[in-house]
Design a protein around this motif. Sequence first.
Motif, PDB file in Angstrom:
ATOM      1  N   ILE A 147      -1.736   2.945   8.161  1.00  0.00           N
ATOM      2  CA  ILE A 147      -1.032   3.264   6.911  1.00  0.00           C
ATOM      3  C   ILE A 147       0.447   2.916   7.031  1.00  0.00           C
ATOM      4  O   ILE A 147       1.053   2.360   6.107  1.00  0.00           O
ATOM      5  CB  ILE A 147      -1.209   4.758   6.561  1.00  0.00           C
ATOM      6  N   CYS A 148       1.052   3.235   8.168  1.00  0.00           N
ATOM      7  CA  CYS A 148       2.472   2.915   8.378  1.00  0.00           C
ATOM      8  C   CYS A 148       2.694   1.400   8.347  1.00  0.00           C
ATOM      9  O   CYS A 148       3.669   0.917   7.761  1.00  0.00           O
ATOM     10  CB  CYS A 148       2.958   3.489   9.710  1.00  0.00           C
ATOM     11  N   GLU A 163       6.477   7.046   1.900  1.00  0.00           N
ATOM     12  CA  GLU A 163       7.499   6.293   1.158  1.00  0.00           C
ATOM     13  C   GLU A 163       8.628   7.228   0.723  1.00  0.00           C
ATOM     14  O   GLU A 163       9.813   6.914   0.870  1.00  0.00           O
ATOM     15  CB  GLU A 163       6.880   5.620  -0.082  1.00  0.00           C
ATOM     16  N   SER A 204       0.423   7.343   2.070  1.00  0.00           N
ATOM     17  CA  SER A 204       1.373   6.243   1.828  1.00  0.00           C
ATOM     18  C   SER A 204       2.509   6.687   0.917  1.00  0.00           C
ATOM     19  O   SER A 204       3.690   6.439   1.199  1.00  0.00           O
ATOM     20  CB  SER A 204       0.643   5.051   1.200  1.00  0.00           C
ATOM     21  N   ARG A 227       0.872  -0.643   6.746  1.00  0.00           N
ATOM     22  CA  ARG A 227       0.632  -1.012   5.349  1.00  0.00           C
ATOM     23  C   ARG A 227       1.896  -0.913   4.505  1.00  0.00           C
ATOM     24  O   ARG A 227       2.127  -1.716   3.596  1.00  0.00           O
ATOM     25  CB  ARG A 227      -0.448  -0.081   4.784  1.00  0.00           C
ATOM     26  N   ILE A 228       2.735   0.095   4.788  1.00  0.00           N
ATOM     27  CA  ILE A 228       3.977   0.253   4.023  1.00  0.00           C
ATOM     28  C   ILE A 228       5.163  -0.425   4.704  1.00  0.00           C
ATOM     29  O   ILE A 228       6.311  -0.240   4.304  1.00  0.00           O
ATOM     30  CB  ILE A 228       4.286   1.743   3.762  1.00  0.00           C
TER      31      ILE A 228
END
Length: 436
Positions: free
Chosen positions: A44-45, A138, A134, A47-48
Amino acid sequence: MVESNVNPNPIPSPARAKERLRRPKEPILIIEDKKENQVLLEAICKRIGMETAIACDGKVALEMAAKQPYSLYLVDLMMPVLDGKSFILEQKKREPNAVFVVQTAIDQTEEIIEIMKLGVYDYLLKPLHIEIVSDRLEKALEYVYLKRMESLLIDEESKELKSQLEWLNYKESHRKTNEINSELHSILNLKTTLMQGSGLGAMSTIIDSIHQMKIDSGKDYLINKEFWDLLYENHEHNMSMMKGLDLAVDVIQKETTLIRTKSETLLQLLPTLVNTFSEEIEEKELKVNLPVIKQSVYLDLDMETIKLALYEVITNGLKYSKRKSHFDVFVTFVDGYFCLSAKNNIIEDEYAKQLTHSEKKLVEPFYRIHPPVESFYSKEKFSLGLGLSMVEFILHRHNGMFFIRNAIDHTTEVKADCIIAEIFLPIQNTKENKHE
C-alpha cells in the motif's frame, strides 16, 4: 484476514501527483509482527509512492529509529517483545513531534479513546482495507508536512521578528529626513498602478479611440458597441477603486477600540472569509489548509478592522497563488506574539523574479508588482495597491506588526518558492491564557 490484491504501481491522478510534491522524503516505518500484514502495508505504501522499512516489534523499531529518521510510524498495538503502546511512549520521549498511525483489532469506544490519548494522529481497524489505509496514510503524510512547516515557521519567525524590528526602528528614525522622498515614491507608485490593467489608464485609452472613431450624425454621435461595453466595464473598475479609497479613509479616520478577546474568536473567522472565494478557489484548483486551534490566548482586538486585515491577507494569497497548488494558514507563538502566517506558492512568471528585491516595498501605498488580477477585482476591499498598506496600518493600531516575504519551502524533497504573509499580535499576559 486482509485484502491482498494491491496494484503496487497504479497511475496516480494529477491531484495525487500534486500532493506528492509535499511529501516528506523519509520512508515510513512499518512496525508489525505478522508477515502477511507487513506485505500488505508495504504494498500500500508503495502504491501511494512512499518507501518503507519494516520492524517486527517495538524494540527493533526503537533501534532503527535511533539510526535514521522516518516520516511517520505505522504501529501495530499487539506485538511481542515490546508492544505498540510502549514503543509510542518511548519514541515520543526521543522525538516529541513524531507522527503515529496505529492499527488495532479492538473496535470499542473506550479502547479507541485510550489509543488517541497516546497522542497518535489516527488509527486503523483490522481487517485492513486497501482504500481506507491508502486514504488515511495520504492524510497523515499531509499532516507531517504541515507540522514540519509549522516548526520551520517558528524558527524563521523568531529571526524574522528581530530583523523586522530593526528595520522598523531604522525606518522610523529616517522617516522625517526622507519624508519628501517617501512622498515621491507614493506618487510614482500611484502613477504605475493607475496605468496597469483596467481602470483610469485603460479608460483614457478607450475614450481616445472612441473620439477618433466616432460618427457624427447631427445632434448625436454614434459609438461602436464594443467600445461602449469596454468603457462601462472600466467604469465599474473605477467605482471599485473609489470604494476602496473610501474604505481606506474610513479605517484611517475611525478610532480603533481594542477589546480583550480569545484568539479562537479570531480564528473562527477564517472559514467564512475563505468561503467568500469558493468560486476562485475552485477555478484555480487550490487546496486550502486552515489551522487547528491548539492553544488559547488573549489578544486585544478591534474585530471590525482586524477582520479586514485577515480578509486582505487571504485575498492577496489566493489571488497570487499558483494554479493547482496549496494555500496554507498556520498559527504559531513566537517571543510573546500570536502569529498567523499565510503561505502560497508563487506564480512562476516575470514578476516573481522581482519579489526578492521588493519585500519591503510591498507594504508601501499604491505599490504593485503584478498587474491587477481581473477575476478578483469585485472581491477586493481595497484597490490601487493599498491592500497590504492597510494591513500594516491596522496591525500598527493593534500594537502588532505585519511582514510579507518570499521564502523557499525546504520541508519536502521538492523545493518550492512561496510567499509568506505574517500577522503578529502581542499576547496579553492574563491568568486565562492556557494550553489546551
